[in-house]
Design a protein around this motif. Structure first.
Motif, PDB file in Angstrom:
ATOM      1  N   LEU A 416      15.186  75.244  65.355  1.00  0.00           N
ATOM      2  CA  LEU A 416      14.977  76.318  64.383  1.00  0.00           C
ATOM      3  C   LEU A 416      15.622  77.617  64.841  1.00  0.00           C
ATOM      4  N   TYR A 417      15.755  77.796  66.145  1.00  0.00           N
ATOM      5  CA  TYR A 417      16.351  79.021  66.680  1.00  0.00           C
ATOM      6  C   TYR A 417      17.816  79.154  66.275  1.00  0.00           C
ATOM      7  N   MET A 418      18.451  78.034  65.893  1.00  0.00           N
ATOM      8  CA  MET A 418      19.840  78.113  65.445  1.00  0.00           C
ATOM      9  C   MET A 418      19.965  78.989  64.211  1.00  0.00           C
ATOM     10  N   GLY A 419      18.874  79.205  63.493  1.00  0.00           N
ATOM     11  CA  GLY A 419      18.908  80.039  62.307  1.00  0.00           C
ATOM     12  C   GLY A 419      19.107  81.512  62.584  1.00  0.00           C
ATOM     13  N   VAL A 420      18.945  81.949  63.839  1.00  0.00           N
ATOM     14  CA  VAL A 420      19.122  83.379  64.121  1.00  0.00           C
ATOM     15  C   VAL A 420      20.585  83.781  64.025  1.00  0.00           C
ATOM     16  N   PHE A 421      21.508  82.831  64.163  1.00  0.00           N
ATOM     17  CA  PHE A 421      22.928  83.153  64.189  1.00  0.00           C
ATOM     18  C   PHE A 421      23.494  83.234  62.773  1.00  0.00           C
ATOM     19  N   PRO A 422      24.449  84.113  62.561  1.00  0.00           N
ATOM     20  CA  PRO A 422      25.055  84.242  61.221  1.00  0.00           C
ATOM     21  C   PRO A 422      25.733  82.959  60.782  1.00  0.00           C
ATOM     22  N   GLU A 423      25.898  82.840  59.493  1.00  0.00           N
ATOM     23  CA  GLU A 423      26.531  81.665  58.907  1.00  0.00           C
ATOM     24  C   GLU A 423      27.949  81.497  59.451  1.00  0.00           C
ATOM     25  N   ASP A 424      28.289  80.265  59.799  1.00  0.00           N
ATOM     26  CA  ASP A 424      29.623  79.883  60.276  1.00  0.00           C
ATOM     27  C   ASP A 424      29.982  80.475  61.628  1.00  0.00           C
ATOM     28  N   LYS A 425      29.023  81.022  62.337  1.00  0.00           N
ATOM     29  CA  LYS A 425      29.323  81.599  63.651  1.00  0.00           C
ATOM     30  C   LYS A 425      29.532  80.492  64.686  1.00  0.00           C
ATOM     31  N   GLU A 426      30.589  80.633  65.468  1.00  0.00           N
ATOM     32  CA  GLU A 426      30.809  79.733  66.598  1.00  0.00           C
ATOM     33  C   GLU A 426      29.938  80.227  67.749  1.00  0.00           C
ATOM     34  N   ILE A 427      28.995  79.417  68.171  1.00  0.00           N
ATOM     35  CA  ILE A 427      27.931  79.845  69.079  1.00  0.00           C
ATOM     36  C   ILE A 427      28.260  79.433  70.504  1.00  0.00           C
ATOM     37  N   SER A 428      28.176  80.374  71.418  1.00  0.00           N
ATOM     38  CA  SER A 428      28.348  80.072  72.834  1.00  0.00           C
ATOM     39  C   SER A 428      27.136  79.286  73.333  1.00  0.00           C
ATOM     40  N   VAL A 429      27.371  78.098  73.844  1.00  0.00           N
ATOM     41  CA  VAL A 429      26.269  77.259  74.321  1.00  0.00           C
ATOM     42  C   VAL A 429      25.624  77.889  75.550  1.00  0.00           C
ATOM     43  N   SER A 430      26.422  78.518  76.384  1.00  0.00           N
ATOM     44  CA  SER A 430      25.873  79.194  77.558  1.00  0.00           C
ATOM     45  C   SER A 430      24.902  80.295  77.147  1.00  0.00           C
ATOM     46  N   GLN A 431      25.283  81.096  76.139  1.00  0.00           N
ATOM     47  CA  GLN A 431      24.394  82.148  75.650  1.00  0.00           C
ATOM     48  C   GLN A 431      23.154  81.547  75.000  1.00  0.00           C
ATOM     49  N   LEU A 432      23.343  80.486  74.234  1.00  0.00           N
ATOM     50  CA  LEU A 432      22.222  79.841  73.553  1.00  0.00           C
ATOM     51  C   LEU A 432      21.185  79.358  74.558  1.00  0.00           C
ATOM     52  N   ILE A 433      21.627  78.758  75.631  1.00  0.00           N
ATOM     53  CA  ILE A 433      20.709  78.239  76.644  1.00  0.00           C
ATOM     54  C   ILE A 433      19.952  79.379  77.326  1.00  0.00           C
ATOM     55  N   LYS A 434      20.648  80.468  77.602  1.00  0.00           N
ATOM     56  CA  LYS A 434      19.975  81.632  78.204  1.00  0.00           C
ATOM     57  C   LYS A 434      18.900  82.185  77.277  1.00  0.00           C
ATOM     58  N   LEU A 435      19.185  82.199  75.986  1.00  0.00           N
ATOM     59  CA  LEU A 435      18.202  82.683  75.011  1.00  0.00           C
ATOM     60  C   LEU A 435      17.001  81.753  74.933  1.00  0.00           C
ATOM     61  N   TRP A 436      17.234  80.446  74.913  1.00  0.00           N
ATOM     62  CA  TRP A 436      16.127  79.497  74.884  1.00  0.00           C
ATOM     63  C   TRP A 436      15.197  79.703  76.080  1.00  0.00           C
ATOM     64  N   VAL A 437      15.799  79.894  77.248  1.00  0.00           N
ATOM     65  CA  VAL A 437      14.993  80.084  78.462  1.00  0.00           C
ATOM     66  C   VAL A 437      14.201  81.382  78.363  1.00  0.00           C
ATOM     67  N   ALA A 438      14.872  82.469  77.953  1.00  0.00           N
ATOM     68  CA  ALA A 438      14.197  83.762  77.845  1.00  0.00           C
ATOM     69  C   ALA A 438      13.076  83.731  76.813  1.00  0.00           C
ATOM     70  N   GLU A 439      13.251  82.974  75.742  1.00  0.00           N
ATOM     71  CA  GLU A 439      12.240  82.892  74.693  1.00  0.00           C
ATOM     72  C   GLU A 439      11.016  82.093  75.134  1.00  0.00           C
ATOM     73  N   GLY A 440      11.148  81.354  76.228  1.00  0.00           N
ATOM     74  CA  GLY A 440      10.021  80.568  76.705  1.00  0.00           C
ATOM     75  C   GLY A 440       9.896  79.204  76.069  1.00  0.00           C
TER      76      GLY A 440
END
Length: 881
Positions: A416-440
């Motif tokens: 569900l967290y993928m919804g925070v990113f704008p439509e059609d955005k190419e998402i950095s997996v490294s950044q995504l993982i850091k966010l998941w960890v920070a979010e708990g």
């Protein structure tokens, strides 16, 4: 979102015992018990927990709010107090450890609040106990979507568009070699056309003639083993009610006998679990007569499990032209589309983003539009995504939600967290993982780190076709990903209902009900005026994907309004100076922002004791204070140009500084001191990126590059060296030493003599080596045997290299060779083509002689039956390292 809320709560309790340790220990026990039940329910595909999910989530939120607010209040009081006041807080804190009955009024309120949560957890546990008293079904025996005669394959072949290459490929595998039993796996996201592709082959007259017998069974997520065998046996030869009277063993044996000696085609549609294949595979005889099994699945691991020898068939999204062709046929059939509607129709088709099921659903909607008015089509074109999810789209929603609902609890929040990113955005997996960890969201799993567990989560979502891999790095790891718009719409819709994420853009405003309970806000347009409309004390995460001149000043109010904030991603906002108020957000775990010009961090940055990730981009030099070494929870430091203040050797392990045991990434450091003492502060560093500007006078020994060897966990090193004057001499005889753990190394500008290459060749785990802009100097490179035993990727951008002597034993594992600007190199050594693992030769702005040698190598390999080697030639504009 109960699982994510419980994981986050338990992490908070572990880090901060709370107002009274005794009561938080009880709370911790209850939360752990509920977490265990959730994990067990995922393994058993149990639905008994679902009605209580919201209660668990809300109670967990309440407990975390109490604890975090208590911590913020104490920190604020201590920072505001002075003299007797400050001493008073220290005395109270000490007395509470000795006499738990001594509390402040606020603490009593907190205790009552936590006790209320404990009571709620007890009530939920009691409810679960009642539900589970004999009411749970055994795993694999669910009642929904069971296979059976009602779900047999339709008899008519349906029209397909854009699947011609897929059709030809599958047909070749069905009717071609080998003669042994072959399992053909079709993999892709929900709605992409896997079933349609299988169905059209199943009903093809040629296929029907070619195979002696056929059978189709829809397995689905919740399957009955007995009904699955009943359907297969009934399809192959026998029909009748008597099949229902037989046992699983009798049905399985009958299936085997019906198939024995015959060339058969079995389609197992919508397989979710590898256990299904284990249940049935031994009853499919292999008589070496060309029998085939088609298996459709959303999960790559299922496909690989069923057949490790043959590659699975990955479904692709439709092209814009194929999407329009499918939409036109869905709306008008064999009739022509009115010319006035074609332009807007093509836009609608393109907005479906290549998902066949989305095109079909929208086509069904358009076919019902009154008289095909142009304004109706224009309205749908501008709202296609939301209309698909909102209107008569039961089929699409059912398929997409089936993917979501089937996720184990620990993956739902991540998806569900993928919804925070704008439509059609190419998402950095490294950044995504850091966010998941920070979010708990990530539950620690010894001996893996948080990031390693999060990577497993990502791979699982990717295997389920819920996230699409976009780009990979040189070592094969996923670099960026995207999510299909339809799935993103699902994320946004479900996340808002779950009080999980609220996306704000020009089309969406907060509902009255959502103003006081949203935990995360993602700003996609000028949404800051709306901040005044909601209760900011609930907000734990703010992510900005929008920028204007007002944002910098308006964000200054965040410390007062969002005191419990844990994630602040403001990389799109360009600050002129450090936003000093941010240091009051003591719960921050993730902070990212950009700036203009030079910025000096204040020493008070160390107040962010919970900070895990700090990303600061753009601008010129960023000056970091010595207090940065006092932040024990730092995991990732990423800068564009970071200049550090350093502790003296006597301070390194002193009382004022800490060993940054958790620090894994340090990137973008300028003229970083590679002393042994500094590296002792970060003993578990895995990724280091540093650059140096040589003034032409500094002695080479002062760089101390041989101290890299003390970073025993280092896996990735990027070290760039430039001079103030390009023609100026680099320091000669630079000492280099690297730890054996190193896997990826990038060097630039060192002018190292080729004789020292043995230092790199002897690294036992090196997989990627990039040499750019006079990293090495000299005309001849002759590797030694026994070196580069694990090297898979080699990039050479060296204008001085003229001759390269190679034999296949030098690079036994090489897969990818990239040559750039090698203007003096005469040719690629012919022996390169004899490396059996080589898959790709890439050439960027290389002389014709190098291109010709590459083509000769490819031709030679093709003549020997090796069609796997590819050669790609690029111009300067294509060159990106």
């Amino acid at each position: 979102m109960a699982y994510a809320a419980l994981v986050s709560l338990l992490q908070t309790i572990e880090e901060f015992p709370g107002p009274v340790r005794q009561i938080t220990v009880v709370l911790q026990g209850k939360a752990s018990c509920l977490l265990g039940i959730l994990e067990d329910s995922s393994r058993k595909s149990s639905s008994s927990i679902k009605p209580l999910d919201g209660k668990i989530r809300d109670a967990s939120f309440e407990a975390q709010d109490i604890i975090d607010t208590h911590i913020s209040s104490q920190a604020l009081s201590k920072s505001a107090g002075c003299g007797v006041g400050s001493c008073f807080w220290e005395i109270i804190s000490a007395l509470q450890d000795i006499f738990p009955a001594i509390h402040l009024c606020q603490t009593w309120t907190d205790v009552k609040g936590l006790q209320k949560v404990i009571d709620e957890f007890d009530s939920i546990l009691e409810d679960l106990s009642k539900v589970n008293d004999g009411k749970e079904e055994a795993p694999g025996q669910g009642s929904s979507l069971a296979a059976g005669s009602s779900k047999s394959a339709p008899s008519n072949k349906i029209a397909v568009v854009g699947l011609d290459p897929d059709m030809m490929h599958i047909k070749d595998r069905l009717t071609g070699s080998p003669l042994k039993l072959d399992i053909i796996s079709i993999v892709g996201m929900g709605g992409i056309g896997k079933t349609t592709l299988a169905r059209n082959h199943y009903n093809d007259s040629l296929i029907e003639y070619y195979f002696d017998t056929r059978a189709w069974v829809v397995v689905s997520q919740d399957y009955h083993i007995k009904e699955m065998f009943t359907s297969l046996v009934g399809s192959t030869r026998e029909v009748g009610d008597e099949l229902n009277q037989r046992s699983i063993e009798e049905l399985a044996l009958r299936l085997y006998k019906n198939l024995k000696g015959r060339r058969y085609l079995i389609v197992m549609d919508d397989v979710w679990d590898t256990k299904v294949w284990d249940e049935v595979k031994r009853f499919f005889p292999d008589d070496n007569n060309g029998s085939r099994i088609i298996l459709t699945t959303r999960q790559s691991k299922v496909a690989m499990y069923a057949n490790v020898e043959s590659p699975s068939h990955q479904m692709s999204l439709l092209s814009p032209e194929s999407s329009w062709d499918l939409l036109r046929k869905t709306v008008f059939g064999k009739k022509d589309c009115p010319s006035a509607l074609e332009k807007i129709g093509r836009i609608i088709a393109q907005n479906c983003k290549g998902l066949p099921l989305a095109v079909v659903v929208i086509g069904g909607l358009l076919s019902k539009a009154h008289d095909n008015k142009q304004e109706d089509w224009e309205h749908i074109a501008s709202n296609v995504n939301s209309i698909i999810m909102r209107n008569d789209s039961d089929q699409l929603e059912r398929i997409l939600y089936l993917s979501y609902n089937s996720l184990p609890h620990h993956l739902k929040a991540c998806f569900l967290y993928m919804g925070v990113f704008p439509e059609d955005k190419e998402i950095s997996v490294s950044q995504l993982i850091k966010l998941w960890v920070a979010e708990g969201f990530v539950k620690p799993l010894t001996p893996k780190s948080f990031e390693e567990v999060a990577e497993d989560y990502f791979e699982d979502l990717s295997d389920r076709s819920l996230i699409q891999v976009q780009r990979r790095s040189s070592n094969g790891r996923v670099k960026t990903c995207i999510i299909h718009d339809m799935l993103r719409e699902l994320c946004i819709k479900e996340a808002q209902e779950e009080k999980f994420i609220q996306v704000i853009n020009r089309h969406i405003r907060l509902s009255p009900q959502g103003r006081n309970n949203q935990r995360r806000m993602s700003i996609h347009s000028n949404g800051l005026p709306y901040i005044e409309e909601f209760e900011a004390s609930y907000i734990r995460s703010l992510l900005y994907f929008y920028n204007n001149s007002l944002l910098e000043s308006q964000l200054s109010s965040l410390p007062m309004r969002c005191r419990l904030l844990k994630v602040l991603d403001a990389l799109t906002i360009h600050f002129r100076e450090f936003p000093i108020g941010i240091v009051e957000l003591i719960h921050l775990r993730y902070l990212g922002f950009s700036y203009r010009g030079r910025v000096k961090f204040p020493a008070s940055i160390s107040k962010l004791l919970n900070l895990q990730t700090l990303i600061v981009l753009r601008g010129s030099n960023l000056y970091l204070p010595i207090s940065i070494w006092k932040m024990p929870k730092l995991r990732h430091l990423l800068f564009t140009n970071g200049v550090f203040d350093y502790p003296c050797p006597t301070q390194v392990l002193g009382k004022d500084l800490v060993v940054l045991q958790n620090l894994q990434t340090l990137s973008g450091a300028i003229n970083f001191r590679c002393t042994k003492n500094v590296f002792e502060i970060m003993p578990n560093l895995k990724k280091l990126g540093v650059s140096y500007i040589h003034d032409g006078h500094t002695n080479s020994s002062s760089y101390e590059f041989d101290n890299f060897i003390y970073l025993h966990q280092l896996e990735t090193l990027k070290c760039l060296f430039t001079a103030e004057d390009f023609e100026a001499a680099r320091p000669s005889h630079v000492n280099l030493a690297f730890p054996p753990s190193l896997k990826k190394l990038s060097l630039k500008g060192f002018k190292i003599p080729w004789e020292k290459m043995t230092i790199f060749g002897s690294l036992p785990n090196l997989e990627v080596l990039k040499l750019t802009e006079i990293a090495f100097e000299g005309s001849l490179w002759e590797p030694r045997e026994g070196e580069f035993t694990k090297l898979k990727f080699l990039l050479i951008e060296l204008r001085s290299l003229e001759h390269w002597k190679v034999n296949p034993e030098h690079f036994p594992q090489l897969q990818h060779l990239c040559l750039c600007y090698c203007f003096k190199l005469v040719a690629i050594p012919f022996e390169i083509g004899e490396i059996q693992t080589l898959e790709m030769l890439e050439l960027y702005e290389c002389p014709d002689s190098i291109v010709e040698s590459a083509m000769l190598i490819q031709e030679e390999q093709q003549s020997m039956g090796n069609d796997g080697l590819r050669v790609r030639v690029f111009s300067t504009s294509d060159y990106v390292i």
